[in-house]
Design a protein around this motif. Structure first.
Motif, short mmCIF file in Angstrom:
data_model
loop_
_atom_site.label_atom_id
_atom_site.label_comp_id
_atom_site.label_asym_id
_atom_site.label_seq_id
_atom_site.Cartn_x
_atom_site.Cartn_y
_atom_site.Cartn_z
N PRO A 42 0.82 -1.22 0.00
CA PRO A 42 0.00 0.00 0.00
C PRO A 42 0.85 1.26 0.00
O PRO A 42 1.99 1.26 0.48
N ALA A 43 0.29 2.34 -0.55
CA ALA A 43 1.01 3.62 -0.56
C ALA A 43 1.16 4.17 0.86
O ALA A 43 2.18 4.79 1.19
N ASP A 44 0.17 3.95 1.69
CA ASP A 44 0.18 4.45 3.07
C ASP A 44 0.47 3.28 4.01
O ASP A 44 -0.36 2.41 4.21
N HIS A 45 1.67 3.28 4.60
CA HIS A 45 2.08 2.15 5.43
C HIS A 45 1.39 2.14 6.80
O HIS A 45 1.52 1.16 7.54
N SER A 46 0.67 3.20 7.13
CA SER A 46 -0.11 3.15 8.36
C SER A 46 -1.26 2.15 8.24
O SER A 46 -1.82 1.70 9.23
N HIS A 47 -1.58 1.79 7.00
CA HIS A 47 -2.62 0.79 6.75
C HIS A 47 -2.03 -0.61 6.57
O HIS A 47 -2.74 -1.52 6.12
N GLY A 48 -0.75 -0.74 6.89
CA GLY A 48 -0.10 -2.04 6.75
C GLY A 48 1.05 -1.96 5.77
O GLY A 48 1.11 -1.08 4.91
N ASP A 49 1.98 -2.90 5.92
CA ASP A 49 3.12 -2.95 5.01
C ASP A 49 2.78 -3.71 3.73
O ASP A 49 3.38 -3.46 2.68
N PHE A 50 1.82 -4.62 3.83
CA PHE A 50 1.34 -5.37 2.67
C PHE A 50 -0.17 -5.51 2.79
O PHE A 50 -0.71 -5.56 3.90
N ALA A 51 -0.84 -5.58 1.65
CA ALA A 51 -2.29 -5.81 1.64
C ALA A 51 -2.61 -6.99 0.74
O ALA A 51 -2.02 -7.12 -0.34
N CYS A 52 -3.53 -7.84 1.20
CA CYS A 52 -3.90 -9.05 0.46
C CYS A 52 -5.42 -9.04 0.21
O CYS A 52 -6.20 -8.78 1.12
N ASN A 53 -5.81 -9.34 -1.03
CA ASN A 53 -7.24 -9.31 -1.39
C ASN A 53 -7.87 -10.70 -1.43
O ASN A 53 -8.82 -10.95 -2.17
N PHE A 54 -7.32 -11.62 -0.63
CA PHE A 54 -7.82 -13.00 -0.61
C PHE A 54 -9.33 -13.06 -0.42
O PHE A 54 -10.04 -13.83 -1.09
N ALA A 55 -9.86 -12.27 0.49
CA ALA A 55 -11.29 -12.35 0.82
C ALA A 55 -12.16 -11.93 -0.36
O ALA A 55 -13.19 -12.55 -0.65
N HIS A 76 -7.60 -17.74 12.18
CA HIS A 76 -6.81 -18.98 12.07
C HIS A 76 -5.37 -18.74 11.61
O HIS A 76 -4.62 -19.71 11.40
N ALA A 77 -4.96 -17.49 11.48
CA ALA A 77 -3.60 -17.19 11.02
C ALA A 77 -2.59 -17.40 12.14
O ALA A 77 -2.80 -16.99 13.28
N ALA A 78 -1.48 -18.05 11.80
CA ALA A 78 -0.38 -18.26 12.74
C ALA A 78 0.81 -17.41 12.29
O ALA A 78 1.38 -17.65 11.22
N LEU A 79 1.21 -16.43 13.10
CA LEU A 79 2.27 -15.51 12.72
C LEU A 79 3.61 -15.83 13.38
O LEU A 79 4.63 -15.23 13.02
N GLU A 80 3.62 -16.74 14.31
CA GLU A 80 4.86 -17.05 15.03
C GLU A 80 5.92 -17.57 14.05
O GLU A 80 5.65 -18.43 13.20
N GLY A 81 7.11 -17.00 14.12
CA GLY A 81 8.20 -17.43 13.25
C GLY A 81 8.20 -16.75 11.89
O GLY A 81 9.06 -17.03 11.06
N THR A 82 7.23 -15.87 11.65
CA THR A 82 7.20 -15.13 10.39
C THR A 82 7.74 -13.73 10.64
O THR A 82 8.09 -13.37 11.76
N ASP A 100 7.12 -7.12 11.47
CA ASP A 100 7.71 -6.93 12.79
C ASP A 100 9.19 -6.55 12.63
O ASP A 100 9.73 -6.52 11.53
N GLN A 101 9.84 -6.27 13.74
CA GLN A 101 11.20 -5.75 13.69
C GLN A 101 12.18 -6.74 13.07
O GLN A 101 13.16 -6.35 12.44
N SER A 102 11.90 -8.04 13.21
CA SER A 102 12.83 -9.04 12.68
C SER A 102 12.99 -8.90 11.17
O SER A 102 14.07 -9.14 10.62
N TRP A 103 11.91 -8.50 10.48
CA TRP A 103 12.01 -8.33 9.01
C TRP A 103 12.93 -7.17 8.68
O TRP A 103 13.77 -7.27 7.78
N PHE A 104 12.80 -6.06 9.37
CA PHE A 104 13.64 -4.89 9.11
C PHE A 104 15.11 -5.21 9.39
O PHE A 104 15.99 -4.84 8.61
N THR A 105 15.34 -5.91 10.48
CA THR A 105 16.72 -6.32 10.81
C THR A 105 17.27 -7.22 9.72
O THR A 105 18.39 -7.05 9.25
N GLY A 106 16.46 -8.19 9.29
CA GLY A 106 16.88 -9.11 8.24
C GLY A 106 17.16 -8.42 6.92
O GLY A 106 18.06 -8.80 6.18
N ALA A 107 16.38 -7.37 6.61
CA ALA A 107 16.58 -6.64 5.36
C ALA A 107 17.92 -5.91 5.35
O ALA A 107 18.62 -5.88 4.33
#
Length: 564
Positions: A42-55, A76-82, A100-107
């Motif tokens: 999304p252009a505005d990251h206050s609405h999330g870093d990624f957006a999915c239209n699955f629904a 039912h989403a499991a986010l642990e380890g992501t 989460d912060q782990s992604w920024f560190t990894g980048a």
């Protein structure tokens, strides 16, 4: 090849697919496959870093309201380890994912680990691609269109290499046909005027009027003396062509080398005539029933492949046309040298020739869809808000050599790559040499120099960057730091997008935005004077930004100065 954005999208797909399977098992969603869905930034990251239209994509299949589908996925989403901290449902049912912060560190770690390779991708899978660009007529100097085409073609070739293609840069030398005959007659007329006087010889109406023609004729006389005036027109013209053409070709090579363009192949059109390639392509078309004779000429049935009219292949005088040689040349690219993809960079005035040539590739049994043409619009030089029309040196149109005498190569290459090829280019000569933030190439290079300055300043206090622990890099949590990291992570995707669109301006836009985000970080976040862990984390971030700037400037063929 590390692509943090692609990895994040892959994680989202896994999270969503597993959540959907769990929701089906729990009876919260019907047991049927969902439709294809997309994942966007999304252009505005206050609405999330990624957006999915699955629904929304699954509403018809599941026969449920998108919002209810989205709620089931979140439940039912499991986010642990992501690399994600949470998911939110927004609007009619968008799934917004927050990193989460782990992604920024990894980048940051990914950029530092990849170093000079960061940004490379495997999009091309090693396929052979040729980029043919400039291919200026060797009968005269290169003009501004050639200057733009050179910058566009060279950068595009570089980006293709970064995207994993096996790239060949090629210049097609038109050293045969009508323009060379005209070149010879023009040289002959100027030669005779020098020897016999201007009034003694009438210059051809369609001759080349440039001052360079007289200069070449005079140089021949200075080196070889007179005597050609006693020869036939044909012998005199050929002798002057043999003398002048290599000089012009060498001048093309010298000017392009100054422009930092180095070709893998300089292909001579004359070779196609001498080795029989043109004759063979005409015979191939004839054997396929795609030629006919009319008014003493041989015609190609271009209308059979979508063109508005048929084209002459061999004139009534027996001479092949430029189009016949062009078909033979492109047949050579594909069938003889085995390129998987061919890209030509042409002026917009050639737009009518694109479909014709692609159709001709189909006509000779090849695949015209593997030929792409980048059409570029005209360049308008501006000085002081007015159009700069004339060369100070010759009084004629401004050439590439004139341009490079006036402005730095870095500025020329950057400015010509700032706009999409199919848009008109206004080139501000005063802006190109200004040392201000308004000059985009200066602005980008200053960001690189500023990082080098930070490192030098700290080195004077015996502070050097070192490898950080993940815990230290986790300290990079301000919005300016996250924006910078998030944007650096998009480089591999920008490279791929640039290739798919055949648009190198995406690269210049990327580095201007990266420089902007770095300057914002610099103004908001101190490096010097912070606690050891945060100081080193920010130093590592600076090193990562410097590396990405270097990589992008390398793609553009532009220097990365350490001081300014």
């Amino acid at each position: 090849m590390i692509n943090p954005i692609l990895q994040a999208k892959g994680q989202i797909a896994q999270i969503v697919d597993r959540a959907a399977a769990a929701a089906i098992a729990a009876g919260d969603l019907p047991d049927c496959p969902a439709g294809e869905y997309g994942i966007e930034i999304p252009a505005d990251h206050s609405h999330g870093d990624f957006a999915c239209n699955f629904a929304m994509a699954g509403a018809r299949t599941y026969k449920m309201a998108p919002r209810k589908i989205a709620d089931a996925i979140v439940a039912h989403a499991a986010l642990e380890g992501t690399g994600f901290s949470r998911i939110e449902v927004a609007g009619p049912g968008f799934l917004n994912f927050f990193l989460d912060q782990s992604w920024f560190t990894g980048a940051v770690e990914a950029v530092l680990e990849e170093g000079a390779r960061y940004g490379t991708t495997d999009l091309g899978q090693g396929k052979k691609v040729m980029v043919e660009f400039v291919s200026a007529n060797p009968t005269g100097p290169m003009h501004l269109g050639n200057a733009r085409g050179g910058a566009l073609g060279d950068c595009l070739a570089s980006v293709l290499r970064w995207a994993g293609y096996d790239v060949t840069r090629e210049f097609y030398i038109n050293d045969a046909g009508n323009q060379i005959e005209k070149f010879g007659k023009s040289l002959s007329a100027r030669y005779m005027q020098i020897v016999l006087g201007d009034d003694a010889v009438v210059f051809p109406e369609d001759g080349y009027q440039g001052a360079d023609i007289r200069v070449l004729a005079q140089q021949y006389i200075d080196e070889h003396g007179t005597g050609l005036e006693k020869e036939s027109e044909e012998l005199r013209s050929q002798a002057l062509i043999d003398y002048a053409l290599p000089k012009n070709i060498q001048k093309l090579k010298d000017d392009l080398a100054k422009y930092r363009i180095h070709y893998d192949v300089w292909f001579h059109e004359s070779q196609l005539h001498e080795d029989g390639s043109v004759g063979r392509i005409i015979e191939l078309l004839r054997s396929r029933g795609l030629t006919y004779e009319k008014d003493g000429a041989v015609w190609y049935k271009a209308t059979a492949f979508g063109d508005e009219k048929d084209e002459v292949l061999v004139r009534a005088n027996g001479n092949p046309t430029y189009f016949a040689a062009d078909i033979a040349y492109h047949y050579n690219k594909f069938a003889v040298r085995g390129f998987d993809w061919v890209i030509n960079v042409w002026g917009a005035d050639h737009h009518g020739h694109v479909a014709r040539l692609k159709g001709a590739m189909d006509a000779v049994g090849l695949d015209g869809s593997k030929l792409d043409v980048v059409l570029m619009q005209l360049v308008r030089l501006m000085r002081g808000g007015e159009v700069a029309r004339m060369s100070k040196r010759t009084g004629k149109a401004i050439t590439l050599a004139d341009l490079l005498d006036e402005i730095p190569v870095d500025a020329a290459r950057f400015f010509f790559n700032q706009r999409e090829p199919n848009t008109h280019c206004e080139f501000d000569l005063e802006l190109a040499v200004s040392e201000s933030s308004q000059n985009p190439v200066y602005y980008v290079q200053y960001a690189h120099a500023r990082i080098c300055s930070i490192l030098k300043s700290l080195a004077a206090e015996e502070i050097s960057p070192r490898a950080c622990t993940r815990e230290e890099l986790d300290l990079l949590q301000t919005e300016q730091e996250r924006e910078l990291v998030r944007f650096m992570a998009t480089l591999p995707d920008v490279v791929n997008a640039s290739v798919k669109a055949l648009d190198s301006s995406k690269i210049t836009k990327y580095c201007v935005e990266l420089a902007t985000l770095f300057h914002k970080f610099y103004n908001a976040c101190h490096v010097k004077g912070e606690a050891e862990g945060l100081l080193q984390a920010r130093l590592n971030l600076c090193l990562a930004v410097r590396q990405v700037l270097r990589n992008v400037l390398e793609m553009l063929g532009i220097s990365a100065p350490e001081s300014m």
